[in-house]
Scaffold this active site. Structure first.
Site, PDB file in Angstrom:
ATOM      1  N   HIS A 144       8.180  13.849  31.956  1.00 31.55           N
ATOM      2  CA  HIS A 144       8.731  14.331  33.431  1.00 31.55           C
ATOM      3  C   HIS A 144       8.922  13.533  34.856  1.00 31.55           C
ATOM      4  O   HIS A 144       8.217  12.496  34.604  1.00 31.55           O
ATOM      5  CB  HIS A 144       7.843  15.535  33.638  1.00 31.55           C
ATOM      6  CG  HIS A 144       7.731  16.614  32.434  1.00 31.55           C
ATOM      7  ND1 HIS A 144       6.940  17.368  32.918  1.00 31.55           N
ATOM      8  CD2 HIS A 144       8.339  16.953  31.556  1.00 31.55           C
ATOM      9  CE1 HIS A 144       6.801  18.444  31.899  1.00 31.55           C
ATOM     10  NE2 HIS A 144       7.704  17.307  31.872  1.00 31.55           N
TER      11      HIS A 144
ATOM     12  N   GLU B  42       7.114  13.048  37.857  1.00 31.40           N
ATOM     13  CA  GLU B  42       6.336  12.553  38.447  1.00 31.40           C
ATOM     14  C   GLU B  42       5.389  11.323  37.632  1.00 31.40           C
ATOM     15  O   GLU B  42       5.390  10.530  38.181  1.00 31.40           O
ATOM     16  CB  GLU B  42       4.729  13.671  38.612  1.00 31.40           C
ATOM     17  CG  GLU B  42       6.278  14.806  39.605  1.00 31.40           C
ATOM     18  CD  GLU B  42       6.215  15.883  38.415  1.00 31.40           C
ATOM     19  OE1 GLU B  42       5.987  17.096  39.096  1.00 31.40           O
ATOM     20  OE2 GLU B  42       6.715  15.679  37.083  1.00 31.40           O
TER      21      GLU B  42
ATOM     22  N   ARG C  33      31.104  19.598  33.932  1.00 31.88           N
ATOM     23  CA  ARG C  33      31.063  19.483  32.599  1.00 31.88           C
ATOM     24  C   ARG C  33      29.974  18.989  31.840  1.00 31.88           C
ATOM     25  O   ARG C  33      28.267  19.649  31.804  1.00 31.88           O
ATOM     26  CB  ARG C  33      32.343  19.369  31.369  1.00 31.88           C
ATOM     27  CG  ARG C  33      33.315  20.213  30.655  1.00 31.88           C
ATOM     28  CD  ARG C  33      34.104  19.807  30.176  1.00 31.88           C
ATOM     29  NE  ARG C  33      35.659  20.974  30.460  1.00 31.88           N
ATOM     30  CZ  ARG C  33      36.521  20.201  29.610  1.00 31.88           C
ATOM     31  NH1 ARG C  33      37.175  18.979  28.805  1.00 31.88           N
ATOM     32  NH2 ARG C  33      37.598  21.138  29.655  1.00 31.88           N
TER      33      ARG C  33
END
Length: 368
Positions: A54, A56, A189
């Protein structure tokens, strides 16, 4: 407490960071994070391809000890649940950060305010719901997958100056837009997990539906809405199914011999409910994609699919590309009259941006 101009600039920078992997982080949202101390960026991160790590913890790891006393700018509430990685809220609390400037609360019931509560319980000052419209746009796919069990859908429609998407039944495929608009289509796309068309588009155009940009290795899932499994074995989609994934969504009654032939070529197949006319129920088809972790779908499915998505309230964004050249003869209308009326209705859609890609004009719409 009101945000300073400096807060706003750093938060907008975090949003820009999050967009780096937009379309490649499913099933997780594409989050951006900045750690700032004494007006200096000491850490930055964005959700990696595949959804982990992630944003953070990546930003905090880069900041190290400089995170103590710093401000964390993050575009979505830090997660509070134990999954394949520990909760980001716990990592933020342990980092020494004293202030968090955050975007939306995460609607995922495993988070839903618990991340902010953990931060506040640790004595961290939290400024939440910053730039909500921009954050909602950035995380729309994640939000809709959690709240409506479907991905967000962005439409692309290209039309001639007189509103046609194709010529007559036996005309060659129209090359409507120029190089700049075509390149922009490839960028769009790349920012989505899946590219979706109806079987009519496959039969008429034999599209590749791939991202062809120098230095960009994105391979979105290529989805065909194909109730009876009419997908030709010699189509470019099927021939290239082992290089870039293809999913055919069909009705349960699709012939077994067609299933077996497509499966043998590497095409994936999922069943979906049909409506009274024997067509796929679009919301159910999108539910199939959501269950696979897809959060963002780019639909290039042609006028019929576009009209159905708009009519059923399933078109969340749309880019309308218009060539300066008319077709000059009867063809296939790019948008039905009800679709054009919906786009012109200020209670249904709003124009977010408009301008030009080379000689072609564009209008970017957002569903309200």
């Amino acid at each position: 407490m009101a945000l300073s101009g400096e807060d706003e600039r750093f938060f907008l920078a975090a949003l820009a960071l999050g967009r780096r992997n937009l379309g490649a982080t499913a099933p997780n949202p594409a989050v951006g994070a900045l750690v700032v101390r004494d007006r200096v960026v000491v850490g930055r991160g964005w959700t990696e391809v595949g959804g982990r790590p992630h944003a953070e913890p990546l930003a905090l790891a880069l900041a190290g000890e400089q995170a103590r006393g710093a401000t964390l700018y993050v575009t979505l509430e830090p997660c509070a649940h134990h999954g394949k990685t520990p909760p980001c809220a716990e990592a933020v609390s342990a980092s020494g950060v004293t202030r968090v400037v955050a975007g939306l609360a995460d609607p995922d019931p495993r988070v839903a305010g618990e991340g902010f509560a953990l931060l506040r319980a640790a004595g961290i000052e939290v400024e939440a719901n910053v730039f909500p419209d921009l954050c909602r746009r950035a995380h729309r796919g994640h939000i809709l997958r959690v709240t409506e069990q479907r991905p967000m859908v962005a439409l692309k429609i290209a039309q001639t100056a007189d509103g046609q998407a194709a010529g007559g039944e036996h005309d060659r495929r129209l090359a409507i837009t120029g190089l700049a608009a075509n390149l922009r289509t490839h960028v769009l796309r790349a920012m989505h997990d899946a590219i979706m068309v109806g079987i009519g588009t496959v039969l008429g155009d034999d599209p590749l539906m791939t991202v062809r940009l120098a230095g960009c290795d994105r391979r979105p899932l290529r989805v065909v809405l194909d109730a009876r499994l009419d997908l030709p074995l010699r189509s470019r989609l099927v021939v290239g199914a082992r290089e870039a994934p293809v999913l055919a969504i069909c009705g349960e009654g699709a012939p077994q011999e067609k299933r077996d032939a497509l499966l043998a070529q590497g095409v994936e197949i999922e069943n979906c409910a049909l409506d009274g006319a024997g067509r796929l129920e679009l919301r159910a088809a999108l539910g199939v994609l959501a269950r696979r972790g897809i959060t963002r779908v780019f639909s290039e499915g042609g006028p019929r699919v576009a009209a159905a998505l708009i009519a059923q309230g399933l078109a969340d964004e749309m880019v309308l590309l218009t060539s300066p050249r008319p077709l000059g003869r009867p063809g296939v209308e790019a948008l039905s009259e009800p679709s054009r009326a919906a786009l012109a209705d200020p209670s249904a859609f709003r124009i977010v941006e408009q301008g030009f890609f080379g000689a072609d004009s564009f209008i970017f719409y957002e569903r309200l």
